[in-house]
Design a protein around this motif. Structure first.
Motif, PDB file in Angstrom:
ATOM      1  N   PHE A 167       0.742  -1.222   0.035  1.00 40.30           N
ATOM      2  CA  PHE A 167      -0.053   0.037  -0.007  1.00 40.30           C
ATOM      3  C   PHE A 167       0.922   1.234   0.057  1.00 40.30           C
ATOM      4  O   PHE A 167       0.384   2.292  -0.342  1.00 40.30           O
ATOM      5  N   GLY A 168       1.975   1.112   0.391  1.00 38.65           N
ATOM      6  CA  GLY A 168       2.797   2.088   0.440  1.00 38.65           C
ATOM      7  C   GLY A 168       3.481   2.811  -0.789  1.00 38.65           C
ATOM      8  O   GLY A 168       4.413   3.386  -0.626  1.00 38.65           O
ATOM      9  N   ARG A 169       3.217   2.086  -1.950  1.00 43.18           N
ATOM     10  CA  ARG A 169       3.858   2.754  -3.256  1.00 43.18           C
ATOM     11  C   ARG A 169       3.547   3.933  -3.562  1.00 43.18           C
ATOM     12  O   ARG A 169       2.522   4.429  -3.243  1.00 43.18           O
ATOM     13  N   ASN A 217      -7.275   9.035   3.855  1.00 47.30           N
ATOM     14  CA  ASN A 217      -7.994   9.310   5.337  1.00 47.30           C
ATOM     15  C   ASN A 217      -7.215   8.792   6.444  1.00 47.30           C
ATOM     16  O   ASN A 217      -7.201   9.431   7.575  1.00 47.30           O
ATOM     17  N   LEU A 218      -6.511   7.659   6.295  1.00 49.50           N
ATOM     18  CA  LEU A 218      -5.647   6.795   6.925  1.00 49.50           C
ATOM     19  C   LEU A 218      -4.651   7.874   7.643  1.00 49.50           C
ATOM     20  O   LEU A 218      -4.287   7.996   8.984  1.00 49.50           O
ATOM     21  N   GLY A 219      -3.990   8.757   6.633  1.00 52.76           N
ATOM     22  CA  GLY A 219      -2.966   9.572   7.045  1.00 52.76           C
ATOM     23  C   GLY A 219      -3.397  10.722   7.589  1.00 52.76           C
ATOM     24  O   GLY A 219      -2.769  11.343   8.547  1.00 52.76           O
ATOM     25  N   ILE A 258      -7.084   7.802  12.832  1.00 56.87           N
ATOM     26  CA  ILE A 258      -7.153   6.324  13.217  1.00 56.87           C
ATOM     27  C   ILE A 258      -5.951   5.794  13.883  1.00 56.87           C
ATOM     28  O   ILE A 258      -5.167   6.149  13.186  1.00 56.87           O
ATOM     29  N   PRO A 259      -6.415   4.744  14.751  1.00 56.10           N
ATOM     30  CA  PRO A 259      -5.153   4.442  15.418  1.00 56.10           C
ATOM     31  C   PRO A 259      -4.349   3.506  14.367  1.00 56.10           C
ATOM     32  O   PRO A 259      -5.055   2.883  13.535  1.00 56.10           O
ATOM     33  N   GLN A 294      -3.831  -1.034   9.622  1.00 55.72           N
ATOM     34  CA  GLN A 294      -3.453  -2.449   8.892  1.00 55.72           C
ATOM     35  C   GLN A 294      -4.671  -3.096   8.470  1.00 55.72           C
ATOM     36  O   GLN A 294      -4.719  -3.709   7.500  1.00 55.72           O
ATOM     37  N   LEU A 295      -5.663  -3.016   9.372  1.00 57.21           N
ATOM     38  CA  LEU A 295      -7.115  -3.688   9.074  1.00 57.21           C
ATOM     39  C   LEU A 295      -7.844  -3.180   7.771  1.00 57.21           C
ATOM     40  O   LEU A 295      -8.025  -3.848   6.981  1.00 57.21           O
ATOM     41  N   VAL A 296      -7.555  -1.888   7.635  1.00 57.32           N
ATOM     42  CA  VAL A 296      -8.027  -1.213   6.608  1.00 57.32           C
ATOM     43  C   VAL A 296      -7.307  -1.753   5.239  1.00 57.32           C
ATOM     44  O   VAL A 296      -7.916  -2.113   4.226  1.00 57.32           O
ATOM     45  N   ARG A 297      -5.984  -1.853   5.308  1.00 54.15           N
ATOM     46  CA  ARG A 297      -5.051  -2.197   4.274  1.00 54.15           C
ATOM     47  C   ARG A 297      -5.514  -3.640   4.065  1.00 54.15           C
ATOM     48  O   ARG A 297      -5.535  -4.211   2.750  1.00 54.15           O
ATOM     49  N   ASP A 298      -5.715  -4.344   5.089  1.00 50.64           N
ATOM     50  CA  ASP A 298      -5.847  -5.786   4.817  1.00 50.64           C
ATOM     51  C   ASP A 298      -7.300  -6.052   3.934  1.00 50.64           C
ATOM     52  O   ASP A 298      -7.223  -7.057   3.152  1.00 50.64           O
TER      53      ASP A 298
END
Lengths: 588, 334
Positions: free
Chosen positions: A395-397, A566-568, A572-573, A578-582
């Motif tokens: 996800f970090g690309r 939005n995560l950034g 959000i904890p 990670q849950l969202v990414r998963d």
């Protein structure tokens, strides 16, 4: 043999103990023997625990495994040492042991008969004493090394060492967590450094304690966090606590005083000068005030003195200031006013000094806050980077790295949406909206978003979306907003060289017309597809279906990007990130 | 000063016990080949004032042992051969009609063979129970009642009875009450090859060793009193008591073996016998206190005729000695 002793002798009597002092050799040897056995047992236990720990770490990440193993061994050995202190045999135990070693109950009989003055009793006592003196307890009581337990312990330790060096995924994860913790530790050190700097710059320990209280819990959580998720959660909480610290603003002493002074007519001017003026201003103000006071009549002075007394009561927490104000009030009431100047001067100096100190304090506090904030944010960033690196860039690309061949008008978000599928985005211009050009506003809305984009079959505005180049280099000139751009060009993905895209089920996506988020919503009817028709119209008061229908693989990228963005931005904890990414990974 | 003298005297007397026993053993050994353990056990039994039941096949020297002891200890020795037709009066004696100096007839008590110091009741199980029971009073009370008169037996008084364990035809096994009156039941082992050769040489040769009197009745009575003062430590005493209680299957101290194989356990006489004989054994071992080993040593002769095994034990070939050994082991491990 477990036979209870209920004879006349009480072990508390010192007589037999002194008489049978030769038994101390036996006592010492028994103690040593028991201690060795105890230590060997605990060593065996610790070896077993270590093996369990190492075995566990093969499947589940255990950070700092080596330290934990060493701690396990160390704790058990320490426990063994402590326990061995309590294993020293008592006198009666030694007596029984001596008898069992070949003294044939001479000692216990002598101990029981210790108070007996009979002839046979004294004969027996002497016989027992002689037997004890002549006994070679070093030979009679052999200290046995607990060979079997030691052997098993060594075997277990060797097995533990072998397993320790066995590489597994859990070990990698553990090392990763160790790195995270080290990062956190480093940042905590910096926080402490900042704290010390703040302390040296004028923040009193009492003032710092408020902040420290907030941070203490965070530190504890960071220390105890073992898993990656816990560390991320702790860091996130730390970040929030830093926010709280940012809002912490101890009211300065001078501020309080100035508020009080501002309430009263006479002192209001003084307060203004202290807030904004210089020492010279203050001096002039005091001189002026002294002049004004001297012109006041008795009643005026009394009234002023009352006001100053009230002010003194309000700042009673500050002894010195209250005293200075009271002195001034007394000077006002006093005949002649000789001490008035000095009282005024004293009050002014004190207030000025307080104001200056508060300024220094505020500066120091600011620096401390900044250091804290920087520190935690750095930590958090490092951890995030670390997690992203470990996850292999799923996800970090970076945005637009792959397949970002959209036109120069494409919004920056498009690049991220592409995410390796860029080739399909420009496509061949078979935009769902523009496929047949049946839009009722066709042609009129050219230059707006892609809603008006016409397919090349239509020809009226076809060049806007025509997929041109291979590999998705659309070169389209649509000026649609980034999000729209992606959707518009998301046709069947027939663009040459693009990643093959399966036919996904189409899902509904709400859209708006134009860039403005307040623009009208689109209205779609009928079935959609590359050959389907669509029509939209504006109507009021009529229930309509809002949005559009697109293949879900195209929407997924959008949703994923929006979620990651939005995560950034939101609080959000990190663990939840990670849950969202998963979730999105599973969809892909 | 007086205490020290008394102490020395006591020490001497205790040492004298061991010394006397050693001399008796040495003297008996002149006429007895081997059987050293048997001799020691008989002596312990005699010094404790008890009676012994010797069990062994014929020809092992039981009678010879008793006769030799009588001679070495300068005691009056009587031998009674028990047969089925032996009557109580044949043992205790009877009133006979006699003439006094004036020629008038009168009853006069004619003491039987029991009026001796060492009585050898040979093959005691061949006599009828009625005759066997004639010994009960003599063995326990050391008196004999004939008619309305009770006669004291000479001191010291020991009954050394023998019985043949294999020839059971026409025998009358001793009742439990009678068995309980024997302090020890001793088993006379068969001699080894060398011992057998020595026995043959000794008894068929022309030379015969002359036996010396080593002690006498007075000294034996004195020794009996002396050994009673040997102290017993509480744990040792408790061990002895637990050992006796452990032979009772229904007792809280009963061990697994006792529960499995014992029908009836030892009487309190067994506990008395254990302590009394262990004291002598301690002195003979050169100690002034009783040890666990002493209790274990005397446990076999004291208890083997006091524990009655059940059918299971008999069918499995378990002997009382096996059971006692197991009980001791179990008690030590408990």
């Amino acid at each position: 043999m477990n036979i209870h002793v209920s004879g006349k002798f009480s072990a508390g009597k010192s007589g037999p103990k002194k008489a049978f002092k030769s038994l101390r050799i036996l006592t010492n040897r028994m103690h040593l023997d028991r201690s060795l056995a105890c230590m060997a047992s605990l060593l065996l236990l610790s070896a077993a625990m270590g093996l369990l720990l190492v075995s566990w770490s093969l499947a589940y990440p255990v950070p700092y495994l080596l330290y934990k193993l060493m701690a396990t061994y160390g704790a058990f050995l320490l426990l063994g040492l402590v326990l061995s202190l309590f294993l020293r045999p008592g006198f009666m135990e030694t007596v029984y042991a001596a008898d069992a070693l070949g003294l044939k109950e001479r000692v216990i009989t002598a101990v029981e008969l210790w108070g007996d003055s009979g002839e046979v009793a004294s004969l027996q006592r002497n016989d027992a004493l002689r037997a004890v003196e002549n006994a070679d307890f070093r030979r009679m009581y052999r200290i046995k090394a607990p060979v079997r337990r030691l052997s098993v312990s060594i075997a277990l330790a060797v097995l533990t060492a072998l397993l320790f060096f066995m590489p597994t995924k859990a070990r990698d994860e553990a090392r990763h967590v160790e790195n995270l913790k080290e990062t956190v530790e480093k940042q905590m050190g910096e926080v402490e450094k900042a704290r010390m700097e703040a302390l040296s710059k004028g923040l009193t320990p009492m003032e710092l304690s408020e902040i420290d209280k907030l941070l203490r819990q965070v530190k504890e959580e960071l220390k105890t966090a073992d898993t990656e998720e816990e560390i991320l959660k702790a860091l996130s909480r730390a970040k929030n606590e830093v926010e709280t610290v940012r809002e912490f603003n101890p009211e300065p002493d001078a501020g309080k005083v100035l508020d009080v002074l501002s309430k009263h007519d006479f002192t209001r001017g003084l307060a203004e000068i202290i807030k904004n003026g210089t020492a010279d201003d203050l001096k002039r103000m005091i001189e002026s005030a002294a002049g004004e006071i001297s012109r006041l009549d008795e009643e005026g002075r009394k009234q002023l003195a009352e006001e100053i007394k009230k002010a003194a009561e309000e700042v009673a927490a500050n002894d010195e200031l209250a005293k200075a104000l009271n002195d001034l009030a007394r000077a006002l009431m006093a005949e002649g006013g000789g001490s008035l100047d000095s009282a005024l001067q004293s009050l002014g100096d004190m207030l000025f000094a307080m104001a200056q100190r508060d300024a220094r304090l505020a500066e120091a506090l600011d620096q401390y806050r900044k250091a804290l904030q920087d520190s935690f944010l750095r930590s958090l960033d490092e951890v995030r980077r670390s997690v992203a690196n470990r996850d292999g860039g799923l996800f970090g690309r970076p945005a637009g790295e792959s397949g970002n061949g959209d036109g120069d008008n494409q919004g920056s978000e498009d690049g991220r949406n592409a995410n390796g599928q860029g080739g399909s985005q420009p496509g061949n211009g078979q935009s769902q909206q523009g496929g047949n050009g049946n839009s009722s506003e066709s042609g009129q809305d050219n230059g707006q978003a892609g809603q008006s984009g016409q397919g090349n079959q239509n020809g009226s505005a076809g060049n806007m979306q025509n997929g041109q180049g291979p590999n998705g280099n659309a070169n389209g000139n649509s000026s649609g907003n980034p999000a729209q751009g992606g959707n518009q060009s998301g046709g069947s993905g027939a663009g040459g060289g693009g990643k093959n895209v399966r036919d996904y089920e189409s899902i509904y996506v709400p859209r708006r017309l134009g860039d403005d988020e307040n623009a009208e919503e689109s209205h779609v009817q009928g079935s959609k597809g590359s050959q389907g028709s669509s029509r939209w119209s504006e109507a009021e008061g009529i229930p309509v279906e809002k949005g559009t229908v697109l293949p879900y693989n195209e929407v997924l990228g959008q949703y994923r990007d929006a979620a990651l963005k939005n995560l950034g931005d939101s609080g959000i904890p990190p663990g939840m990130e990670q849950l969202v990414r998963d979730y999105f990974t599973s969809l892909e | 000063m007086e205490t020290r003298e008394n102490s020395l005297k006591q020490e001497n007397s205790l040492k004298h016990v061991a010394d006397t026993v050693s001399r008796v053993e040495a003297e008996v050994a002149k006429h007895m080949v081997g059987q050293k353990e048997l001799i020691r056990q008989v002596l312990i039994c005699m010094l404790a004032g008890g009676n012994a039941l010797l069990e062994g096949v014929p020809g092992l020297g039981k009678t010879r042992l008793v006769k030799t002891l009588g001679r070495v200890m300068d005691l009056k020795f009587s031998r009674i051969q028990f047969t089925p037709d032996l009557m109580p009066a044949d043992i205790t004696g009877t009133n006979i009609i006699a003439r006094d100096e004036e020629g008038a007839g009168m009853f006069r008590f004619q003491p039987g063979p029991i009026f001796g110091n060492i009585i050898l009741a040979d093959e005691i199980n061949r006599a009828t129970p009625k005759t066997q029971s004639a010994l009960l009073e003599a063995m326990q009370e050391q008196t004999v009642t004939v008619g309305s008169n009770t006669y004291k037996l000479p001191q010291p008084f020991f009954v050394l009875a023998t019985q043949n364990p294999i020839e059971m035809e026409g025998t009358y096994p001793l009742p439990e009450a009678q068995l309980d009156r024997f302090l020890f039941k001793l088993q006379v082992p068969f001699p080894s090859l060398k011992e057998l050769a020595d026995i043959v040489t000794m008894t068929t040769g022309s030379e015969e060793e002359t036996l010396n009197k080593v002690t006498d009745a007075g000294e034996i009575l004195s020794i009996r009193e002396t050994v009673k003062e040997v102290p017993v430590a509480t744990p040792v005493m408790q061990f002895a008591m637990k050992l006796v209680l452990a032979t009772h299957a229904e007792s809280e101290y009963a061990t697994a073996t006792a529960k499995k194989y014992i029908r009836f356990g030892s009487s309190p006489r067994g506990a008395q016998a254990l302590i009394a004989t262990a004291r002598i054994r301690a002195i003979l071992e050169g100690r002034y206190n009783v040890a666990f080993d002493d209790i274990k040593y005397v446990a076999f002769p004291v208890l083997r005729h006091r524990v009655l095994l059940n059918f299971e034990a008999l069918s499995e070939g378990i002997t009382p000695d096996n059971v006692i050994a197991e009980i001791i082991k179990e008690l030590e491990n408990s």
